[in-house]
Write an enzyme that holds these catalytic residues in place. Sequence first.
Site, PDB file in Angstrom:
ATOM      1  N   GLY A  11      18.267 -65.015   4.065  1.00 57.08           N
ATOM      2  CA  GLY A  11      16.731 -65.313   4.074  1.00 57.08           C
ATOM      3  C   GLY A  11      15.894 -65.078   2.652  1.00 57.08           C
ATOM      4  O   GLY A  11      14.876 -64.753   2.712  1.00 57.08           O
ATOM      5  N   GLY A  17      11.734 -61.985   1.598  1.00 56.24           N
ATOM      6  CA  GLY A  17      12.548 -62.004   0.786  1.00 56.24           C
ATOM      7  C   GLY A  17      11.709 -61.823  -0.736  1.00 56.24           C
ATOM      8  O   GLY A  17      11.960 -61.362  -1.730  1.00 56.24           O
ATOM      9  N   ARG A 100      12.525 -65.111  25.315  1.00 57.16           N
ATOM     10  CA  ARG A 100      13.035 -64.207  24.672  1.00 57.16           C
ATOM     11  C   ARG A 100      14.853 -64.217  24.699  1.00 57.16           C
ATOM     12  O   ARG A 100      15.449 -64.009  23.565  1.00 57.16           O
ATOM     13  CB  ARG A 100      12.739 -62.705  25.003  1.00 57.16           C
ATOM     14  CG  ARG A 100      12.971 -61.667  24.010  1.00 57.16           C
ATOM     15  CD  ARG A 100      12.215 -60.412  24.504  1.00 57.16           C
ATOM     16  NE  ARG A 100      12.840 -59.199  23.942  1.00 57.16           N
ATOM     17  CZ  ARG A 100      12.644 -58.927  22.470  1.00 57.16           C
ATOM     18  NH1 ARG A 100      11.730 -59.622  21.786  1.00 57.16           N
ATOM     19  NH2 ARG A 100      13.028 -57.811  21.679  1.00 57.16           N
ATOM     20  N   GLY A 132      15.870 -58.747  10.295  1.00 58.05           N
ATOM     21  CA  GLY A 132      15.645 -60.115  11.070  1.00 58.05           C
ATOM     22  C   GLY A 132      15.397 -59.554  12.536  1.00 58.05           C
ATOM     23  O   GLY A 132      16.232 -58.972  12.965  1.00 58.05           O
ATOM     24  N   HIS A 189      12.976 -51.602  17.900  1.00 56.76           N
ATOM     25  CA  HIS A 189      11.580 -52.147  16.718  1.00 56.76           C
ATOM     26  C   HIS A 189      11.259 -53.397  17.697  1.00 56.76           C
ATOM     27  O   HIS A 189      11.437 -54.542  17.620  1.00 56.76           O
ATOM     28  CB  HIS A 189      12.262 -52.781  15.604  1.00 56.76           C
ATOM     29  CG  HIS A 189      11.292 -53.476  14.783  1.00 56.76           C
ATOM     30  ND1 HIS A 189      10.092 -52.630  14.321  1.00 56.76           N
ATOM     31  CD2 HIS A 189      11.239 -54.803  14.400  1.00 56.76           C
ATOM     32  CE1 HIS A 189       9.201 -53.773  13.796  1.00 56.76           C
ATOM     33  NE2 HIS A 189      10.194 -54.998  13.773  1.00 56.76           N
TER      34      HIS A 189
END
Length: 328
Positions: A11, A17, A100, A132, A189
């Site tokens: 990415g 990035g 999700r 990610g 997370h």
Amino acid sequence: MKQPVRVAVTGAAGQIGYSLLFRIASGEMLGKDQPVILQLLEVPVEKAQQALKGVMMELDDCAFPLLAGMIGTDDPKVAFKDADYALLVGSRPRGPGMERADLLKVNGEIFIGQGQALNEVASRDVKVLVVGNPANTNAYIAMKSAPDLPAKNFTAMLRLDHNRALTQVAQKAGVVVADIEKLTVWGNHSPTMYADYRFATANGESLKDKINDPAWNKDVFLPTVGKRGAAIIEARGLSSAASAANAAIDHMRDWALGTNGKWVTMGVPSDGSYGIPEGVMFGFPVTTENGEYKIVQGLEIDEFSRERINFTLNELEEERAAIADMVK
């Protein structure tokens, strides 16, 4: 000067990035004496590849003394070849109307492919950080897809939650972030994470005693840290990229260079500590030395903490069940 190490970033032309690469190339992640070769992966779409070329032009234009080489590619096997460090930043964001479970599956495909490529071509000591989202489960999938690499080489980023929690606690207690030690974040997370300052000190003084406000902890602190990403999107119209990149630098620097006995938070495969089933990718307090992390042992888990830890563990177990048919 040391031999260059290979740092793969996926990415690479994205928002995170762009905030990350210049700091890696300047030596902030691995030290001012460690040359790096950047191996940059972007999706095989012309717009993304063009953007990657532009980022590489800018990296060239910085003339970083530590940037020993650079490649840009759309092939994971090229990006991960002999990689010593891999930061898996790229993932598919949740689109409108996407459940999700769909998000988990779409990202599952990406991280199976990347895990397999790492398994095939990366250094056997590669240190992998998944940024990610959903980071814990993506890291679990990559780990499971790389059976020839040690499971301990795969980690998920909880450092952004950790850093967010540090600042909230510092502001509440009227201390500076640099003086705080022994704060941690348990679990996933996600908004279910459990930021825990029960053991934290500032200049040797207990922060729990100093703050002494259980209602603030439960009703203000935990929701603020848990929902901070959403609050930033609302304020900025874009997701938190610079702070995520900063957390990735912190995570990798501490893993590579050591924490001198200080606690940090990393998402790591559980070894069964604190009743977390083995293999679950879970945020724990760790210390690091010589490139290895160790989970801090022997902490008392009170009733409220056990509830919160179980809550975030349940979410991780649900995520794991949703992708169970995708990984062995």
